[in-house]
Motif scaffolding. Structure first.
Motif, PDB file in Angstrom:
ATOM      1  N   ILE A 149      42.378  91.693  75.754  1.00  0.00           N
ATOM      2  CA  ILE A 149      42.599  90.951  76.999  1.00  0.00           C
ATOM      3  C   ILE A 149      42.556  89.449  76.753  1.00  0.00           C
ATOM      4  O   ILE A 149      43.454  88.694  77.177  1.00  0.00           O
ATOM      5  N   PHE A 150      41.524  88.988  76.058  1.00  0.00           N
ATOM      6  CA  PHE A 150      41.400  87.549  75.807  1.00  0.00           C
ATOM      7  C   PHE A 150      42.517  87.039  74.900  1.00  0.00           C
ATOM      8  O   PHE A 150      42.976  85.901  75.052  1.00  0.00           O
ATOM      9  N   SER A 151      42.964  87.867  73.959  1.00  0.00           N
ATOM     10  CA  SER A 151      44.064  87.452  73.095  1.00  0.00           C
ATOM     11  C   SER A 151      45.349  87.293  73.888  1.00  0.00           C
ATOM     12  O   SER A 151      46.100  86.324  73.688  1.00  0.00           O
ATOM     13  N   MET A 152      45.610  88.236  74.804  1.00  0.00           N
ATOM     14  CA  MET A 152      46.808  88.127  75.633  1.00  0.00           C
ATOM     15  C   MET A 152      46.744  86.903  76.534  1.00  0.00           C
ATOM     16  O   MET A 152      47.735  86.169  76.671  1.00  0.00           O
ATOM     17  N   VAL A 153      45.574  86.674  77.144  1.00  0.00           N
ATOM     18  CA  VAL A 153      45.431  85.506  78.013  1.00  0.00           C
ATOM     19  C   VAL A 153      45.618  84.220  77.221  1.00  0.00           C
ATOM     20  O   VAL A 153      46.314  83.289  77.650  1.00  0.00           O
ATOM     21  N   TYR A 154      45.007  84.151  76.034  1.00  0.00           N
ATOM     22  CA  TYR A 154      45.129  82.944  75.209  1.00  0.00           C
ATOM     23  C   TYR A 154      46.566  82.734  74.763  1.00  0.00           C
ATOM     24  O   TYR A 154      47.072  81.600  74.790  1.00  0.00           O
ATOM     25  N   PHE A 155      47.233  83.802  74.353  1.00  0.00           N
ATOM     26  CA  PHE A 155      48.602  83.666  73.863  1.00  0.00           C
ATOM     27  C   PHE A 155      49.535  83.193  74.974  1.00  0.00           C
ATOM     28  O   PHE A 155      50.307  82.241  74.791  1.00  0.00           O
ATOM     29  N   VAL A 156      49.471  83.840  76.134  1.00  0.00           N
ATOM     30  CA  VAL A 156      50.358  83.461  77.235  1.00  0.00           C
ATOM     31  C   VAL A 156      50.018  82.063  77.738  1.00  0.00           C
ATOM     32  O   VAL A 156      50.923  81.249  78.023  1.00  0.00           O
ATOM     33  N   ALA A 157      48.718  81.741  77.834  1.00  0.00           N
ATOM     34  CA  ALA A 157      48.322  80.415  78.311  1.00  0.00           C
ATOM     35  C   ALA A 157      48.744  79.319  77.347  1.00  0.00           C
ATOM     36  O   ALA A 157      49.236  78.256  77.771  1.00  0.00           O
ATOM     37  N   SER A 158      48.572  79.548  76.051  1.00  0.00           N
ATOM     38  CA  SER A 158      48.956  78.522  75.069  1.00  0.00           C
ATOM     39  C   SER A 158      50.462  78.286  75.085  1.00  0.00           C
ATOM     40  O   SER A 158      50.922  77.137  74.988  1.00  0.00           O
ATOM     41  N   LYS A 159      51.232  79.370  75.201  1.00  0.00           N
ATOM     42  CA  LYS A 159      52.686  79.216  75.267  1.00  0.00           C
ATOM     43  C   LYS A 159      53.117  78.570  76.580  1.00  0.00           C
ATOM     44  O   LYS A 159      54.001  77.706  76.613  1.00  0.00           O
ATOM     45  N   GLY A 160      52.507  79.013  77.682  1.00  0.00           N
ATOM     46  CA  GLY A 160      52.907  78.495  78.980  1.00  0.00           C
ATOM     47  C   GLY A 160      52.537  77.040  79.186  1.00  0.00           C
ATOM     48  O   GLY A 160      53.301  76.273  79.787  1.00  0.00           O
ATOM     49  N   LEU A 161      51.372  76.636  78.679  1.00  0.00           N
ATOM     50  CA  LEU A 161      50.945  75.244  78.850  1.00  0.00           C
ATOM     51  C   LEU A 161      51.695  74.294  77.922  1.00  0.00           C
ATOM     52  O   LEU A 161      51.649  73.074  78.131  1.00  0.00           O
ATOM     53  N   SER A 162      52.362  74.832  76.898  1.00  0.00           N
ATOM     54  CA  SER A 162      53.130  73.967  76.000  1.00  0.00           C
ATOM     55  C   SER A 162      54.246  73.243  76.737  1.00  0.00           C
ATOM     56  O   SER A 162      54.663  72.142  76.337  1.00  0.00           O
ATOM     57  N   THR A 163      54.743  73.843  77.805  1.00  0.00           N
ATOM     58  CA  THR A 163      55.804  73.197  78.588  1.00  0.00           C
ATOM     59  C   THR A 163      55.339  71.862  79.137  1.00  0.00           C
ATOM     60  O   THR A 163      56.103  70.892  79.189  1.00  0.00           O
ATOM     61  N   PHE A 164      54.078  71.796  79.551  1.00  0.00           N
ATOM     62  CA  PHE A 164      53.559  70.582  80.187  1.00  0.00           C
ATOM     63  C   PHE A 164      52.873  69.657  79.187  1.00  0.00           C
ATOM     64  O   PHE A 164      52.841  68.447  79.391  1.00  0.00           O
ATOM     65  N   ILE A 165      52.338  70.220  78.093  1.00  0.00           N
ATOM     66  CA  ILE A 165      51.612  69.401  77.122  1.00  0.00           C
ATOM     67  C   ILE A 165      52.550  68.847  76.050  1.00  0.00           C
ATOM     68  O   ILE A 165      52.520  67.650  75.734  1.00  0.00           O
ATOM     69  N   ILE A 166      53.379  69.715  75.485  1.00  0.00           N
ATOM     70  CA  ILE A 166      54.259  69.301  74.382  1.00  0.00           C
ATOM     71  C   ILE A 166      55.589  68.768  74.907  1.00  0.00           C
ATOM     72  O   ILE A 166      56.052  67.693  74.500  1.00  0.00           O
ATOM     73  N   ASN A 167      56.219  69.528  75.807  1.00  0.00           N
ATOM     74  CA  ASN A 167      57.545  69.136  76.305  1.00  0.00           C
ATOM     75  C   ASN A 167      57.494  68.148  77.455  1.00  0.00           C
ATOM     76  O   ASN A 167      58.552  67.707  77.934  1.00  0.00           O
ATOM     77  N   LYS A 168      56.297  67.835  77.941  1.00  0.00           N
ATOM     78  CA  LYS A 168      56.103  66.800  78.969  1.00  0.00           C
ATOM     79  C   LYS A 168      56.851  67.091  80.270  1.00  0.00           C
ATOM     80  O   LYS A 168      57.371  66.190  80.933  1.00  0.00           O
ATOM     81  N   VAL A 169      56.926  68.364  80.644  1.00  0.00           N
ATOM     82  CA  VAL A 169      57.518  68.725  81.934  1.00  0.00           C
ATOM     83  C   VAL A 169      56.482  68.521  83.023  1.00  0.00           C
ATOM     84  O   VAL A 169      55.315  68.912  82.875  1.00  0.00           O
ATOM     85  N   ASN A 170      56.891  67.906  84.111  1.00  0.00           N
ATOM     86  CA  ASN A 170      55.975  67.622  85.211  1.00  0.00           C
ATOM     87  C   ASN A 170      55.565  68.918  85.905  1.00  0.00           C
ATOM     88  O   ASN A 170      56.420  69.718  86.296  1.00  0.00           O
ATOM     89  N   LEU A 171      54.248  69.127  86.037  1.00  0.00           N
ATOM     90  CA  LEU A 171      53.748  70.365  86.631  1.00  0.00           C
ATOM     91  C   LEU A 171      54.152  70.479  88.095  1.00  0.00           C
ATOM     92  O   LEU A 171      54.591  71.544  88.551  1.00  0.00           O
ATOM     93  N   ALA A 172      53.998  69.394  88.855  1.00  0.00           N
ATOM     94  CA  ALA A 172      54.381  69.432  90.271  1.00  0.00           C
ATOM     95  C   ALA A 172      55.873  69.698  90.426  1.00  0.00           C
ATOM     96  O   ALA A 172      56.293  70.471  91.295  1.00  0.00           O
ATOM     97  N   GLY A 173      56.677  69.067  89.582  1.00  0.00           N
ATOM     98  CA  GLY A 173      58.107  69.322  89.645  1.00  0.00           C
ATOM     99  C   GLY A 173      58.470  70.736  89.243  1.00  0.00           C
ATOM    100  O   GLY A 173      59.427  71.315  89.773  1.00  0.00           O
TER     101      GLY A 173
END
Length: 300
Positions: free
Chosen positions: A35-59
């Motif tokens: 469970i924790f591995s799945m949560v970490y994997f999906v969260a790390s990939k999903g947050l990369s959009t806002f952290i690495i690619n600099k996509v605005n979260l509100a937008g």
């Protein structure tokens, strides 16, 4: 000697108990790690959009356009969120009255006939593959809506009808278990006061089991929210906010399944799809939290 032999007899039982505890602990540990591995994997990939690619979260959450190929690329998830919520909630609105009526019939009106005939038939619906529901919806429901209502027949209404049939076993089963576990003294006390059977059902039985009934609705919405294939076949998969129930739209799950195989791992579009998956997982956790709150309320 007799005493020493008697002391040695429990050792096999202690060894079996120790083995059982270790096996149970390993299973629980494996489950938690998964469970924790799945949560970490999906969260790390999903947050990369806002952290690495600099996509605005509100937008991302409020944007109306999903166009990865434009320049600059646009990632607006609001149409997918509205499509997922509208189809899931409308499906629950359709399925909940049917499920409650079936549960009341099987437990309060004709328990023997209902349990022998209706319950197995309803439970069979849970074993039908999603692609069968989607094919039936595409072959029957969509042409029917096309002949009756304006439009092509595909859209939120068709997706909600298909999903309502899919979540009907979940709502009906939970409602049946809740009504069957109701103490007989409540109904007998109502009858003793002169109430009729219908008065007892809608004034005593249903209000008493309401938390469990709401739990069934929430679980049905969660089931519908995560469905992909059946909805994908009848909803149209158009990434825009519809103005009516008979216009095509898209959902989180259909957007992920249609586009994930055509993206490069690590690209901005791939990360944006993982962000949609993260939203889907967060909503699943919200539904689980609501179910836990309703279960706690039912125990009070």
């Amino acid at each position: 000697m007799a005493q020493s032999v008697g002391k040695q007899q429990p050792k096999p039982h202690l060894r079996e108990e120790w083995v059982g505890r270790v096996y149970t602990f390993l299973c629980i540990l494996f489950l938690l790690l998964t469970i924790f591995s799945m949560v970490y994997f999906v969260a790390s990939k999903g947050l990369s959009t806002f952290i690495i690619n600099k996509v605005n979260l509100a937008g991302f959450l409020t944007g109306l356009k999903w166009s990865p190929d434009s320049e600059p690329p646009l990632f607006g998830a609001l149409p997918f969120l509205i499509g997922s919520f509208s189809t899931s909630i409308l499906a629950a609105v359709i399925a909940a009255p049917l499920g409650f009526c079936a549960a009341v019939f099987m437990t309060q009106i004709m328990p023997k006939f209902g349990r022998k005939i209706m319950q197995p038939v309803i439970e069979l619906l849970a074993g039908i593959p999603s692609v069968v529901y989607g094919f039936v919806g595409l072959s029957v429901i969509v042409p029917l809506f096309r002949d009756i209502f304006p439009g092509q027949g595909i859209g939120i209404a068709a997706g909600a009808v298909v999903l309502s049939i899919m979540i009907l076993p979940t709502i009906t089963t939970i409602a049946t278990d809740a009504l069957a576990s109701l103490p007989a003294g409540l109904k007998e006390g109502s009858y003793a006061l002169g109430a009729t059977r219908w008065q007892t059902i809608y004034r005593i039985v249903l209000p008493t089991t309401m938390p469990a009934l709401l739990t069934g609705i929430v679980l049905g919405i969660a089931r519908a929210f995560g469905e992909a294939l059946a909805v994908q076949m009848v909803i149209g998969n158009s990434p825009h906010i519809p103005r009516s129930l008979f216009e095509s739209t898209s959902t989180l799950t259909s957007a992920i399944t249609l586009s994930m195989g055509n993206t490069v791992m690590g690209s901005i579009q791939n990360n944006a799809l993982w962000s949609l998956a993260l939203l889907l997982m967060i909503m699943t956790f919200v539904f689980v939290f609501i179910v836990r709150m309703l279960e706690r309320r039912s125990k009070l």
